[in-house]
Structures are given as structure tokens and as C-alpha cells.
Design an enzyme around this catalytic site. Structure first.
Site, PDB file in Angstrom:
ATOM      1  N   SER A 125       0.859  -1.179   0.000  1.00 32.27           N
ATOM      2  CA  SER A 125       0.000   0.000   0.000  1.00 32.27           C
ATOM      3  C   SER A 125       0.895   1.228   0.000  1.00 32.27           C
ATOM      4  O   SER A 125       1.975   1.216   0.605  1.00 32.27           O
ATOM      5  CB  SER A 125      -0.855  -0.003   1.265  1.00 32.27           C
ATOM      6  OG  SER A 125      -1.453   1.268   1.435  1.00 32.27           O
ATOM      7  N   TYR A 185      -0.690  -0.760  10.403  1.00 37.08           N
ATOM      8  CA  TYR A 185      -0.810  -0.990   8.959  1.00 37.08           C
ATOM      9  C   TYR A 185       0.364  -0.354   8.215  1.00 37.08           C
ATOM     10  O   TYR A 185       1.032  -1.007   7.414  1.00 37.08           O
ATOM     11  CB  TYR A 185      -2.146  -0.431   8.470  1.00 37.08           C
ATOM     12  CG  TYR A 185      -2.491  -0.797   7.057  1.00 37.08           C
ATOM     13  CD1 TYR A 185      -3.015  -2.050   6.754  1.00 37.08           C
ATOM     14  CD2 TYR A 185      -2.282   0.095   6.001  1.00 37.08           C
ATOM     15  CE1 TYR A 185      -3.334  -2.396   5.453  1.00 37.08           C
ATOM     16  CE2 TYR A 185      -2.599  -0.240   4.699  1.00 37.08           C
ATOM     17  CZ  TYR A 185      -3.126  -1.486   4.420  1.00 37.08           C
ATOM     18  OH  TYR A 185      -3.442  -1.835   3.124  1.00 37.08           O
TER      19      TYR A 185
END
Ligand SMILES: NC(=O)c1ccc[n+]([C@@H]2O[C@H](COP(=O)([O-])OP(=O)(O)OC[C@H]3O[C@@H](n4cnc5c(N)ncnc54)[C@H](OP(=O)(O)O)[C@@H]3O)[C@@H](O)[C@H]2O)c1
Length: 242
Positions: free
Chosen positions: A150, A165
Site C-alpha cells: 500500500s 498498517y
């Protein structure tokens, strides 16, 4: 080092996708099956893996397999199963990912809870899976590893954000570069791909991109030609800053 299959070999190209019960992983399976791959659609839950594979039955050769990326013995068992079914693997897509932890900050994050869980799934999962499947990828004529990352893991643009994350995706990017460096000169290309902000359970219904668009950049990296890049970070086939 194990010999790869000879170039005269016309056997099927086999791709394995983790976290494929839904979302981007399921769509990657669909697109790989459309391209003629035998797809090993994996999920941690056998019933979910079976029903997802059944949904794609009309598209092409999709087989279900149980693989919990957070469980080392599940990973070993899945690798042994692929070794016995095929004896090689052409494409590995490390897609499973969890915990876009917007409810945490570095200061208050639950280290032994969310943070450990996220490290186990988003970083150690792909790492263990690479270890377990590399012997099979080495037998491919054109091995490809795609780590679904990501832009949240990009250090270049990083600021406050979901801490577990962001940190695990940055670490996954580091794993990608390190492994790509180790495998330089082999037939295996290793890249990280950001699918963009995609409307899934993780991305939410308001996300601007469809699973089709998000998956396409992953499939691009999974089907790179022999002279394709390795050790890169991409979205839609274009480089992203680390
Ligand atoms: N959606 C976005 O906007 C976006 C943006 C950037 C990057 N990504 C990345 O894209 C990947 C896929 O995300 P998504 O949006 O499709 O997420 P999702 O809809 O939440 O799906 C996540 C998938 O991962 C599976 N999974 C979770 N833990 C697992 C485990 N221990 N073992 C095996 N499978 C496991 C889930 O299976 P269960 O059904 O069993 O829970 C599910 O199939 C992730 O790596 C994510 O970080 C997504």
C-alpha cells in the site's frame, strides 16, 4: 539449486493467491484464470475457499486450498499440497492483509494485540510463505512474486496514519527489495504493488476504485515478461516512491 522445467515443457502455469475469499484477492484469481492460469485460490477457512473457487468455476481452472497466512503450520501444509499436486509454482501473490487501524496511534496502539496480529499477518505471513514456496517457484521457467502492499507504507510520503498498517506495509516493501536482491539473476521477479484505494471490506464502499481496477496492477506484476522489473513498487504498472 533445483533445475527449472525445460523450455519445451507445456504444462499449465500455476498461480497461488492468498486471502482470496473476497475483495481484491478474489478478483486477482478471476483475472489470472481468465489469462489461462490454473489458480490456487486460498483462504484460511475451507468453506470460504470452496465457495469462492466455485463462484469462479466458469472462468477457468480454479482450485481451492486452505492457507492461513498467520499460521506457520498451515503455510507448510499448503506448500506440501502444492508440491504434491503440481511440483512447481509460477506465481505467488501475497495478498492477504488486515487491520487498517485508523482507531490507533503509535502512542496508544495495542502492541501485544493489534500490532502483533498485524505484523504476523501482513509481514511474517508473506515472509514465511516466500520461504515455504521458493523451492517450488525455483522450478518455474518464470517465477513471479507479488507482495500486495500500500502507498500507506511509502516512507517518502508517510505521516500520521494507521500505525500497525503503515509500519507493516513499509516492512513488506523492505522484504520485497531484500528478496528481489537475493534473487537477482534468477528467473524469479519480486515486486510490491499498491492496488490504490479500492472498494472492498477494507477500503469501504466510498473508495473510488473497483476491485477490477485494483487487481489489474497486481496481475500486471504477476505476468511480467522475462526482462520485466524486479525489486520495484508499483501502482497500475507505474513506479511509486518508496
Ligand atoms: N482496499 C484497499 O483500498 C487497499 C488499499 C491498499 C492496499 N490494500 C491491500 O490489498 C490487500 C487485499 O485487501 P482487500 O481490500 O481485498 O481486503 P479485504 O476485503 O478486507 O480482504 C482481506 C482478505 O484477506 C484475508 N485474510 C485475512 N487474514 C488472513 C489470514 N490470516 N490468512 C488468510 N487470509 C486472510 C481475508 O479472509 P477472511 O475472509 O477469512 O477474513 C480476505 O480474503 C491487502 O493486503 C490490503 O492491505 C487494499
Amino acid at each position: 539449486m533445483t533445475n527449472s522445467r525445460p523450455s519445451s515443457d507445456t504444462s499449465e502455469r500455476v498461480a497461488l493467491v492468498t486471502g482470496a475469499s473476497r475483495g481484491i484477492g478474489l478478483e486477482v484469481c478471476r483475472q489470472m484464470a481468465e489469462r489461462g492460469f490454473v489458480v490456487l485460490l486460498t483462504a484460511r477457512d475451507a468453506a470460504k475457499a470452496n465457495s469462492a473457487a466455485k463462484k469462479l468455476g466458469k472462468v477457468g481452472g480454479v482450485e481451492s486450498l486452505v492457507l492461513d497466512v498467520a499460521n506457520a503450520s498451515s503455510i507448510k501444509k499448503a506448500a506440501a499440497e502444492v508440491a504434491s499436486r503440481y511440483g512447481y509454482l509460477d506465481v505467488l501473490v501475497n495478498n492477504a492483509g488486515i487491520n487498517y487501524d485508523t482507531w490507533e496511534t503509535v502512542e496508544n496502539a495495542d502492541i501485544s494485540g493489534t500490532v502483533m496480529e498485524t505484523i504476523t499477518t501482513n509481514l511474517l505471513g508473506p515472509w514465511r510463505i516466500c520461504q515455504a514456496f521458493l523451492p517450488l517457484l525455483r522450478k518455474s521457467r518464470a517465477g513471479r512474486i507479488v507482495n500486495v502492499s500500500s502507498e500507506s507504507g511509502s516512507l517518502a510520503n508517510m505521516g500520521a496514519g494507521p500505525p500497525a498498517y503503515q509500519v507493516t506495509k513499509a516492512a513488506l516493501n523492505a522484504l520485497t527489495r531484500t528478496l528481489a536482491g537475493e534473487l537477482r539473476g534468477s528467473r524469479i521477479l519480486v515486486n510490491a504493488v499498491c492496488p490504490g484505494w479500492v472498494a472492498t471490506d477494507m477500503g469501504g464502499a466510498g473508495a473510488p476504485r473497483s476491485v477490477r481496477e485494483g487487481a489489474a496492477g497486481i496481475v500486471w506484476a504477476a505476468t511480467l515478461p522475462e526482462n520485466g522489473p524486479t525489486g520495484g513498487f508499483f501502482r497500475d504498472g507505474k513506479p511509486l516512491p518508496w
